[in-house]
Write a protein that holds these residues in place. Sequence first.
Motif, mmCIF file in Angstrom:
data_model
loop_
_atom_site.group_PDB
_atom_site.id
_atom_site.type_symbol
_atom_site.label_atom_id
_atom_site.label_comp_id
_atom_site.label_asym_id
_atom_site.label_seq_id
_atom_site.Cartn_x
_atom_site.Cartn_y
_atom_site.Cartn_z
ATOM 1 N N ARG A 68 27.905 27.067 52.930
ATOM 2 C CA ARG A 68 28.438 27.265 51.581
ATOM 3 C C ARG A 68 29.070 28.640 51.498
ATOM 4 N NH1 ARG A 68 23.428 25.905 47.972
ATOM 5 N NH2 ARG A 68 24.522 27.413 46.723
ATOM 6 N N ARG A 69 30.007 28.762 50.565
ATOM 7 C CA ARG A 69 30.699 30.036 50.404
ATOM 8 C C ARG A 69 30.718 30.412 48.936
ATOM 9 N NH1 ARG A 69 36.874 30.118 51.327
ATOM 10 N NH2 ARG A 69 37.066 30.539 49.145
ATOM 11 N N THR A 70 30.499 31.673 48.679
ATOM 12 C CA THR A 70 30.629 32.217 47.342
ATOM 13 C C THR A 70 31.605 33.373 47.413
ATOM 14 O OG1 THR A 70 28.350 31.642 46.808
ATOM 15 C CG2 THR A 70 29.403 33.292 45.414
ATOM 16 N N ASP A 71 32.581 33.372 46.526
ATOM 17 C CA ASP A 71 33.514 34.492 46.452
ATOM 18 C C ASP A 71 33.050 35.440 45.360
ATOM 19 O OD1 ASP A 71 35.132 33.392 48.398
ATOM 20 O OD2 ASP A 71 36.437 32.389 46.975
ATOM 21 N N TYR A 72 33.163 36.720 45.648
ATOM 22 C CA TYR A 72 32.851 37.761 44.670
ATOM 23 C C TYR A 72 34.127 38.546 44.426
ATOM 24 C CZ TYR A 72 27.950 36.762 45.479
ATOM 25 O OH TYR A 72 26.739 36.130 45.558
ATOM 26 N N SER A 73 34.417 38.825 43.179
ATOM 27 C CA SER A 73 35.619 39.578 42.822
ATOM 28 C C SER A 73 35.236 40.913 42.201
ATOM 29 C CB SER A 73 36.469 38.785 41.821
ATOM 30 O OG SER A 73 36.947 37.610 42.417
ATOM 31 N N VAL A 74 36.029 41.908 42.523
ATOM 32 C CA VAL A 74 35.856 43.254 41.978
ATOM 33 C C VAL A 74 37.214 43.642 41.399
ATOM 34 C CG1 VAL A 74 35.295 45.638 42.533
ATOM 35 C CG2 VAL A 74 34.127 43.788 43.733
ATOM 36 N N ILE A 75 37.258 43.909 40.098
ATOM 37 C CA ILE A 75 38.524 44.152 39.412
ATOM 38 C C ILE A 75 38.633 45.626 39.021
ATOM 39 C CG2 ILE A 75 39.958 43.556 37.424
ATOM 40 C CD1 ILE A 75 38.468 40.851 37.349
ATOM 41 N N PHE A 76 39.778 46.217 39.367
ATOM 42 C CA PHE A 76 40.075 47.609 39.014
ATOM 43 C C PHE A 76 41.260 47.631 38.056
ATOM 44 C CE2 PHE A 76 38.359 47.709 43.297
ATOM 45 C CZ PHE A 76 37.401 48.703 43.216
ATOM 46 N N GLU A 77 41.188 48.527 37.087
ATOM 47 C CA GLU A 77 42.320 48.800 36.213
ATOM 48 C C GLU A 77 42.524 50.306 36.212
ATOM 49 O OE1 GLU A 77 43.936 47.616 31.793
ATOM 50 O OE2 GLU A 77 41.780 47.921 32.037
ATOM 51 N N HIS A 78 43.734 50.730 36.521
ATOM 52 C CA HIS A 78 44.061 52.159 36.615
ATOM 53 C C HIS A 78 43.127 52.879 37.591
ATOM 54 C CE1 HIS A 78 46.725 51.469 33.274
ATOM 55 N NE2 HIS A 78 45.710 51.073 32.509
ATOM 56 N N GLY A 79 42.772 52.207 38.700
ATOM 57 C CA GLY A 79 41.953 52.827 39.730
ATOM 58 C C GLY A 79 40.478 52.944 39.410
#
Length: 104
Positions: A68-79
């Motif tokens: 199984r696979r889980t994706d994790y996202s990390v979001i940056f705005e203006h660094g």
Amino acid sequence: MKRIAGAAVLAVALAGCSTTGQKIKRLDPGSRPDRVIAALGKPDAVQAIDGFEVYVYRARFRDRHSIRRTDYSVIFEHGRLVEFGPGRAKREGADDVVIVPSAP
């Protein structure tokens, strides 16, 4: 005796390992990308979505019958880190990007 010592060292080393899901919980909003990379490692993918930068980390694990696979996202705005967690980043509205959890 050497086997016991080797097994003990291996057990301690494995206990110290953390999964992406465990590590991502320790991130702090406002962090810069270099701190995130220091905590999670190099991302598997980097995306640009309308002024936001998204790091994608893929975690794979094996259960009884499949991988199984889980994706994790990390979001940056203006660094600066603004959102993180399991799922994929998706544009929402004109000025926002959110993380949408993956379907089970």
